[in-house]
Design a protein around this motif. Sequence first.
Motif, short mmCIF file in Angstrom:
data_model
loop_
_atom_site.label_atom_id
_atom_site.label_comp_id
_atom_site.label_asym_id
_atom_site.label_seq_id
_atom_site.Cartn_x
_atom_site.Cartn_y
_atom_site.Cartn_z
N THR A 33 0.84 -1.20 0.00
CA THR A 33 0.00 0.00 0.00
C THR A 33 0.88 1.25 0.00
O THR A 33 0.67 2.17 -0.79
CB THR A 33 -0.88 0.00 1.27
OG1 THR A 33 -1.52 -1.25 1.36
CG2 THR A 33 -1.90 1.11 1.25
N LEU A 34 1.86 1.26 0.89
CA LEU A 34 2.69 2.46 1.01
C LEU A 34 3.81 2.47 -0.03
O LEU A 34 4.37 3.51 -0.33
CB LEU A 34 3.24 2.58 2.43
CG LEU A 34 2.11 2.64 3.48
CD1 LEU A 34 2.68 2.82 4.87
CD2 LEU A 34 1.14 3.76 3.17
N LEU A 35 4.10 1.29 -0.60
CA LEU A 35 5.11 1.23 -1.66
C LEU A 35 4.65 2.08 -2.85
O LEU A 35 5.40 2.88 -3.40
CB LEU A 35 5.29 -0.23 -2.12
CG LEU A 35 6.16 -0.46 -3.35
CD1 LEU A 35 7.61 -0.10 -3.04
CD2 LEU A 35 6.07 -1.91 -3.82
N VAL A 36 3.39 1.93 -3.22
CA VAL A 36 2.86 2.70 -4.35
C VAL A 36 2.90 4.19 -4.02
O VAL A 36 3.33 5.02 -4.83
CB VAL A 36 1.42 2.24 -4.70
CG1 VAL A 36 0.82 3.13 -5.77
CG2 VAL A 36 1.42 0.78 -5.14
N GLY A 37 2.47 4.52 -2.79
CA GLY A 37 2.49 5.93 -2.36
C GLY A 37 3.88 6.51 -2.47
O GLY A 37 4.08 7.60 -3.01
N SER A 38 4.89 5.75 -1.99
CA SER A 38 6.24 6.31 -2.01
C SER A 38 6.78 6.43 -3.44
O SER A 38 7.50 7.37 -3.76
CB SER A 38 7.19 5.52 -1.11
OG SER A 38 7.58 4.34 -1.72
N MET A 39 6.37 5.49 -4.32
CA MET A 39 6.81 5.61 -5.73
C MET A 39 6.26 6.90 -6.36
O MET A 39 6.95 7.61 -7.07
CB MET A 39 6.23 4.44 -6.55
CG MET A 39 7.06 3.23 -6.58
SD MET A 39 6.22 2.08 -7.68
CE MET A 39 7.16 0.64 -7.33
#
Length: 379
Positions: free
Chosen positions: A69-75
């Motif tokens: 979930t947060l991987l996409v946000g950080s990308m």
Amino acid sequence: MDMVKFFHMNGGIGDASYSSNSGLQRTGIMKTKGIIEQAISDLCHARSNVNFPKTLVIADLGCSSGPNTLLVGSMVINAVTKTCLEMGLKSPDIQINLNDLPTSDFNIVFIALQEFQNNSTNDQLRDVHGQPACYFTGVPGSFFGRLFPMKSLNFVHFSYSLQWLSQLPELEEINKGNIYLSCTTPESVSRAYFEQFQTDFLGFLRCRSEEMMGGGRMVLTLAGRTTDDPRGEESYHLWRPLAMALQDMVFEGLVEEEKFDSFNLPQYTTSPTEIMNLVKTEGSFVLDPVEIFDVNWKAWKREKNDNDASEVKQLTEDYGVGHGVSKAIRAGIEPLVANHFGEAILDDVFERYGQIITATSSKETQKLVSITISLTRKM
Ligand SMILES: C[S@@+](CC[C@H](N)C(=O)[O-])C[C@H]1O[C@@H](n2cnc3c(N)ncnc32)[C@H](O)[C@@H]1O
């Protein structure tokens, strides 16, 4: 089955959770990093000759709970920051809307956000006053309906959520011995599945076309197939061993035959041709060339903090692939299986499932076919 009421990945951070068993999807997301970055760069450049927005509004739909979930946000945050640096512009504030069905474990995401926002490596989250410039919101609801105000979104992301249907299609015949489409599935069943996917996908595109601003971008990755035949082998590699496990339990009197006959998965693995046709039919989006790639099943073991986009070279072989794939699939469909057969069979059926995978799958079949499309909302 009412998907909105029942469907969700296993919550929490324990051994059986989606959070601990989403390495396959993580690997898939990493493989789309370049496409996400390109879409964000195009979005920013397209807005450079009008007033550059003070806030970019992003949505990750079907975000689930866990590190992905947060991987996409950080990308997205990194891509916006990098593009703005290149353009000599101040980064806009970023609002990231995290959507999933209401029974998804949003608490885990919100707790992880605390750490994410405090993490010193995420310097781009802070403006000159040290305040976060990125704001997260949880949005419970089905993405097959409207979730956001008209023309409010700049960028929308989906990974591995849109192959799930809004409901199981009405089936006129029994899909004997199967739990999804296979070469022995009756034609009427296969057609009903496609028609349900078509209705869902067109409805979903219509909703996003209303919510997105002209020029807005959407990157969508879903489990799919390369061939035109929905009953081809490719889509069934993952599910045949589970059907075999259930069939064995029917033979042993542990599962009722009628229960097995009436269990079908509410998902559809589409093809590039079907997607292209549906996007054209709906008409609101311009579609970039479709990308297809495989994710090796061994990627189930990818670590939460492993952001290496390269192939799964670092993964060791110390567990049987069946054990890991069974855990990954269980984290995704346990509520569906429990709701249909009862909780008592869960440990047994998923143990058998893992053993059958290890015994029957080959290197050629141990892959998750993924399709990524990048779309632009017409002005
Ligand atoms: C396999 S998980 C993928 C999660 C995450 N995007 C990732 O790539 O790891 C699929 C997610 O889609 C969600 N989902 C399925 N149908 C949905 C719907 N109609 N509306 C919102 N979320 C949905 C499920 O609840 C689940 O969390």
